[in-house]
Design an enzyme around this catalytic site. Sequence first.
Site, short mmCIF file in Angstrom:
data_model
loop_
_atom_site.label_atom_id
_atom_site.label_comp_id
_atom_site.label_asym_id
_atom_site.label_seq_id
_atom_site.Cartn_x
_atom_site.Cartn_y
_atom_site.Cartn_z
N GLU A 51 -1.81 -9.12 -0.20
CA GLU A 51 -2.30 -7.70 0.08
C GLU A 51 -3.96 -8.47 -0.35
O GLU A 51 -4.55 -7.88 -0.28
CB GLU A 51 -2.32 -6.32 -0.49
CG GLU A 51 -1.50 -5.76 1.55
CD GLU A 51 0.23 -6.02 0.81
OE1 GLU A 51 0.15 -6.36 0.07
OE2 GLU A 51 0.41 -5.97 2.11
N PHE A 113 7.57 8.63 2.31
CA PHE A 113 7.43 7.33 1.85
C PHE A 113 6.21 6.34 2.63
O PHE A 113 5.46 6.58 3.51
CB PHE A 113 8.71 6.85 3.52
CG PHE A 113 8.98 4.85 2.84
CD1 PHE A 113 9.50 4.70 1.63
CD2 PHE A 113 8.57 4.26 3.76
CE1 PHE A 113 9.42 3.04 1.01
CE2 PHE A 113 9.16 2.62 4.24
CZ PHE A 113 8.99 2.06 2.38
N MET A 482 -10.35 -18.91 -22.24
CA MET A 482 -10.87 -18.34 -22.86
C MET A 482 -10.58 -17.01 -23.75
O MET A 482 -11.32 -17.22 -24.59
CB MET A 482 -11.95 -17.78 -21.46
CG MET A 482 -13.28 -16.75 -21.88
SD MET A 482 -14.35 -18.15 -22.94
CE MET A 482 -15.87 -18.67 -21.09
#
Lengths: 575, 163
Positions: A51, A113, A482
Amino acid sequence: MEQLSGGDMLTRALHDEGVDLIFGYPGGAVLHIYDAIFKQDKIEHILVRHEQAATHAADGYARATGKPGVVLVTSGPGATNAVTGIATAYMDSIPMVILSGQVESRLIGTDGFQETDMVGISRPIVKHSFMVEDPADIPMIVKKAFHIATTGRPGPVVIDIPKDVTDPKIKRPYEYPKDIKMRSYTVPGKGHSGQIKKAVEALLGAKRPMIYAGGGVIQGEGAELLTKLTQKLGYPITNTLMGLGAYPASDPQFLGMLGMHGTYEANMAMHYCDVLLGIGVRFDDRVTNSDTSKFCPDATILHVDIDPASISKTVAADVPIVGSVTAVLEEMLDCLEQSQQAIDAEALKTWWQQIAKWREKDSLGVTPHTNGIIKPQQVVQAVHRITKGDAYISTDVGQHQMFAAQYYGFDKPRRWINSGGLGTMGFGFPAAMGVQLAFPEAISVCITGEGSFQMNLQEFATCMQYNLPVKIICLNNQSLGMVRQWQDMQYGGRYSHSTYAESLPDFVKLAEAYGHVGIRIENLGELDAKLEQAFALKDKLVFVDVMVDPEEHVYPMAIKGGAMKDMILSKTERT
Amino acid sequence: MRRIISLLMENEPGALSRVVGLFSQRSYNIDSLTVAPTEDNSLSRLTVMTSGDERKIEQITKHLNKLIDVVKLVDLSESAHIERELMLIKVKAVGAQRAEVQRLADIFRGQIVDITATALSIQVTGTSDKLDAFIAAQAENTVLEVARTGVCGISRGDKVLTL
């Protein structure tokens, strides 16, 4: 009136809003919506593999097109996985609408749930959020969400949708609202004319003027007007990391990026200017350095922004102007046209001479190694050459991001896609997918590092499924560059958890395992030819693993606690 | 500097959490907070007492105004205004102490609203300073419980906070 279920209403409302592409991942709470998607053909859904990637892909799509990105995720982990991407969009003011599934209304609050309080979790990182209580409200909520996400200072809007609201058995009348009225939300338009006049007078009266333009100019579609104004005035201009492309980098009036890793000339001109026009910027700490009292000590500060809260937040503005960049720029140009006041040509000439001296420092000069080791900057320069400066460049976060920002040279807005505010590793690859889907014919490049890339590499599968020929250029220095640079500079070279050379995957084989093409480049002599070979494979995703000098640092670099003129220019030179 | 900001916001679920969240997110202080519906059922009025220098207060008001649920806002402390707070205070009072507490309540124009053999509950309204003073005036170790509403206020004169 037509009767539709909540799920059908959502797809219809998205279509009526002009959406044709959404990014998502199914799950229990959104199955009704996915069934509705299955039964229509107006909206294309891209199935990502995580996602977070859905949000970054939608974000990349939004940055490249200017249209809002749309995401659909399920409740609980689906929603929480989306959070990093929402925060990324929020920090950079990117218009996005996130539809998140929620457990059934009757289960909310029972620790059901896959239940999570998405409205609560996302609250500090959204422009606004909605919880749908009745399917009949869906058209109005969708309309409001897109209106809020895309107007004013854009940002992400979450719509949380309990499963029962999209139940196919429950149907309600559907009509998409033509317009909306919100008594609590007004969008700033024109700026205050008196203030604009004052700003133009200050600009014309300047002896050492400087224009500092940021992401707001790109988001507000003001690049063309800004270029017109800047060229009319003949003044020097710099862009922020978020603003690259707002002014053509190849134009002589452009001094390069400013700030933390800005050019010597841009930062010096900022420090010594006497009138500063900040437009679509927020004077953030990567620009001003940590001590704002040392920022532009001699300057009268003119600040144009659509968000009143951005004005005088960190640096007090002498002439604040709240308004849309296009409206304000248009009025400034009119004002300039009508003004009798002349530019102080003599002073401007002297100022440009000073800038020319600063430019001589050649702060982005690259001295090639003679032993064939590739410097990361050379890779970006080569990509620029091969793509003729006309690619969409997405990046992740770290050294490679700064090298890309410094060396690609963006002449057009919306070509530079990077997570500037939140600094999200793992952003680049899915964002490049979003760009490629928006512009199938364009060259969509992801410049990344071997650290960032591993944060969302599962999207290799998505690119295979939808045949997205993204070009991934990995500046592989076998370490978190970095972090390592800071450890070199501030922690006595103690590389605490920033190296992992022994455990890196064979990226070529990895790309091949997903059905893509992998190319490895180890020697400067083969850089151009192999990169050209990669870009010649127009229909293929190519992962180019470029082994670069791990010792290389990003310079210039601001000295912490200093003014903008205080910079480290190389491993041996400071200002 | 102490400031009283009053605002009208949509009387909708989540609106209050957005306001409170804003304060914690940007590390602004909330000294007191009071919220209730107005004569218009679709609107709630929220009054927050906060503190900070001019610049901070400007940021607070700007950010509050940016919240989609906030319809209108006024910084009451910018001009003449009336502010009130209500306090219910329960104090231990036996023997001679009872008359003393009653006298104090009278001086502060408080009302005794409940009574037991050992304690008195008093309602006092006024500015926060006055309520502080009333607490301070109680004999040592006699204050059993204090419940305060937080400050609410309106502007003096014809100025109103309305749509």
